[in-house]
Design an enzyme around this catalytic site. Structure first.
Site, PDB file in Angstrom:
ATOM      1  N   TYR A 175       0.897  -1.098  -0.132  1.00  0.00           N
ATOM      2  CA  TYR A 175       0.051  -0.058  -0.054  1.00  0.00           C
ATOM      3  C   TYR A 175       0.821   1.337  -0.124  1.00  0.00           C
ATOM      4  CZ  TYR A 175      -2.645  -3.664   2.244  1.00  0.00           C
ATOM      5  OH  TYR A 175      -3.144  -4.955   2.546  1.00  0.00           O
ATOM      6  N   ARG A 176       0.500   2.212  -0.670  1.00  0.00           N
ATOM      7  CA  ARG A 176       1.209   3.541  -0.670  1.00  0.00           C
ATOM      8  C   ARG A 176       1.021   4.071   0.554  1.00  0.00           C
ATOM      9  NH1 ARG A 176      -3.498   6.333  -4.125  1.00  0.00           N
ATOM     10  NH2 ARG A 176      -4.143   7.834  -2.360  1.00  0.00           N
ATOM     11  N   TRP A 189      -4.353   1.711   2.808  1.00  0.00           N
ATOM     12  CA  TRP A 189      -4.908   0.404   2.822  1.00  0.00           C
ATOM     13  C   TRP A 189      -6.334   0.291   2.402  1.00  0.00           C
ATOM     14  CZ3 TRP A 189      -2.486  -1.084   7.793  1.00  0.00           C
ATOM     15  CH2 TRP A 189      -3.139  -0.693   8.737  1.00  0.00           C
ATOM     16  N   GLY A 194      -6.528  -6.800   2.856  1.00  0.00           N
ATOM     17  CA  GLY A 194      -6.471  -7.434   4.097  1.00  0.00           C
ATOM     18  C   GLY A 194      -6.365  -6.718   5.294  1.00  0.00           C
ATOM     19  N   GLU A 236       0.871 -14.715   2.428  1.00  0.00           N
ATOM     20  CA  GLU A 236       1.719 -14.438   1.433  1.00  0.00           C
ATOM     21  C   GLU A 236       3.085 -15.026   1.642  1.00  0.00           C
ATOM     22  OE1 GLU A 236      -1.634 -11.596   1.597  1.00  0.00           O
ATOM     23  OE2 GLU A 236      -0.288 -12.345   2.959  1.00  0.00           O
ATOM     24  N   ASP A 285      -1.840   8.424  -9.630  1.00  0.00           N
ATOM     25  CA  ASP A 285      -1.946   6.881  -9.346  1.00  0.00           C
ATOM     26  C   ASP A 285      -1.778   6.107 -10.708  1.00  0.00           C
ATOM     27  OD1 ASP A 285      -2.224   4.400  -7.788  1.00  0.00           O
ATOM     28  OD2 ASP A 285      -3.521   5.854  -6.671  1.00  0.00           O
TER      29      ASP A 285
END
Length: 485
Positions: A175-176, A189, A194, A236, A285
């Site tokens: 996430y940025r 997020w 998640g 992950e 973005d």
């Protein structure tokens, strides 16, 4: 070959002519973005990874565009071609299917490899060679200001580690993170991700703090895994271990109860108050537009750990193609066999750069009955983050979905708008500025398959023009003779 960290990956890229070292001084404010944007849009050998060795005001080098081509993305994941990922996942799915005892014994070696995918706990780690807890300062990092209209500087290639407060399950997301000041970050997020779910659970339980760790760098496979839209409950780091062929070395953080990749370059440890919000954005973005400013949680820094001489890994996003497109293309190839398992008629899929992931999904199918294209559209909209796909275009099995020219020809020629368009509404991507409202909007399904009487067509479907094989072969043999070779 799986690379253990960026210290192994960078020399490989340099040896194969895929990395350029920039020794001239550059600014982290806009200049690195402009250079990288030009390089990432080059074709062929001109598109290379960049290692900026002299960033004005900082001693640590900046690595960018490391995953910005099919060759580099494939190398990062230890394969020769991105399509090799589909074969690996298909094999995994085959192993998980029921079979005879003989089949299971025959595959025992492969099953043992899967058992080794879990993370490996270590006591000491390169990412903790330096530990700063007294006065940790985000200002020591060369965080980029990417675009002129950005609200500030942004960390753009992080692995954000959180735990579900109820189940303790780990999530890793990319996430940025907007740097508000030396101690706080905006945590972008999105609601469908998640860590946002972990925050929601923590807020419902009345928690005042939710611990967070942010890893920068590490082995290339784990960096990719943080970007992958895995189904809920799939770790992950286990996914990364399977792709790597061995568990990811993980080390306990110094001030929070989380583990991070031992081979990371830099780790930020801290916490989020689940009830706290602060305006984050705007940010240039991957849609090619600035995403709007909205309220998001706030990360409070309490420790920085790092290597003695760290590399700062980062990326930029903007009008495609950019580096993030190739991260997404790897995901497309990995998840294709899973989609085929659920929808056996699916042949291939393409999420082209122009569609910035969620705007366009092109799918070829083996059509056997009327309405099958619609069945596939609705099934895809019901699969995880495919729910965010705005346009789904279905073509027949013989169409090369990777050729946008061929797809455009089929779509414009095979579609009657009254019969073949499906309009529905549902969840929209957080960044979709054209949606009816934030996170909710319309979706379009397009059936560009050939039609038969069973589809209700009122005239015969014409035969496609194709040269006879004999003439094609004869001309091929005579090509040099004709002076056209």
């Amino acid at each position: 070959m799986a690379f253990g960290d960026l210290r192994e990956f960078v020399p490989h890229l340099e040896k194969t002519g895929q990395l350029r070292r920039i020794s001239a001084p550059v600014s982290r404010d806009l200049e690195i973005t402009e250079i990288t944007d030009r390089v990432s849009k080059r074709s062929g050998d001109g598109n290379v990874a960049l290692l900026f060795e002299t960033v004005e005001g900082f001693s640590m080098p900046v690595l960018i565009n490391a995953f910005g081509s099919p060759a580099r993305m494939a190398a990062a994941l230890g394969v020769d071609r991105l399509d090799d990922l589909s074969a690996r996942v298909a094999k995994l799915l085959d192993l998980r299917m029921p079979g005879s005892l003989f089949d299971k014994l025959r595959r025992l070696g492969d099953l043992f490899d899967l058992a080794k995918a879990g993370p490996k706990r270590v006591r000491t780690a390169p990412c903790q060679e330096i530990v700063e807890t007294d006065h940790p300062n985000l200002g020591t990092l060369p965080v980029l200001r990417c675009w002129p209209g950005d609200a500030g500087r942004y960390i753009t290639l992080p692995l954000v580690f959180t735990r579900d407060p109820a189940t303790k399950a780990r999530n890793v997301g990319m996430y940025r993170l907007q740097a508000y000041d030396e101690q706080t970050l905006g945590m972008h997020w999105q609601i469908h991700k998640g860590s946002a779910e972990h925050q929601r659970v923590a807020e419902e339980r009345g928690a005042r703090r939710m611990e967070v760790a942010i890893a920068l760098g590490g082995d290339p496979v784990s960096i990719y895994a943080g970007s992958a839209p895995l189904p809920p409950g799939v770790d992950e780091m286990v996914f990364s271990g399977w792709l790597r062929g061995g568990g990811v070395p993980m080390v306990a953080c110094k001030t929070v109860d989380l583990e991070v990749p031992a081979e990371a370059e830099i780790v930020l440890e801290g916490w989020v108050d689940p009830a706290e919000r602060r305006v984050e954005g705007p940010f240039g973005d991957h849609t090619g537009y600035y995403s709007l400013a909205r309220e998001y949680p706030v990360f409070h820094l309490q420790a920085i750990t790092r290597r003695r001489s760290p590399i700062y890994p980062t990326t930029i996003v903007g009008r495609p193609p950019q580096e993030d497109y190739w991260l997404g293309k790897a995901t497309e190839r990995i998840f294709l066999p899973i989609i085929r398992l659920l929808l056996p008629e699916v042949v291939d899929m393409n999420m082209p750069a122009e569609g910035v992931f969620h705007n366009l999904v092109i799918v070829s199918i083996r059509k056997r009955y009327p309405g099958q294209a619609r069945k596939v559209m609705f099934a895809l909209w019901g699969l995880g983050l495919m729910m965010l796909a705005k346009n789904i275009l279905i073509v027949s099995e013989h169409v090369d979905v990777q050729s946008l020219s061929e797809v455009a020809w089929r779509a414009t020629g095979n579609v009657d708008p009254k019969r073949d368009l499906v309009l529905v509404d549902g969840p929209a991507d957080d960044l979709d500025h054209s949606a009816l409202r934030h996170r909710f909007g319309g979706k379009l399904g397009i059936d560009a398959t050939e039609k038969t009487a069973a589809d209700g067509i009122g005239q015969p479907w014409p035969e496609e023009i194709v040269m006879s094989p004999e003439i094609r072969e004869r001309v091929t043999r005579r090509w040099a003779e004709l002076g056209l070779a």
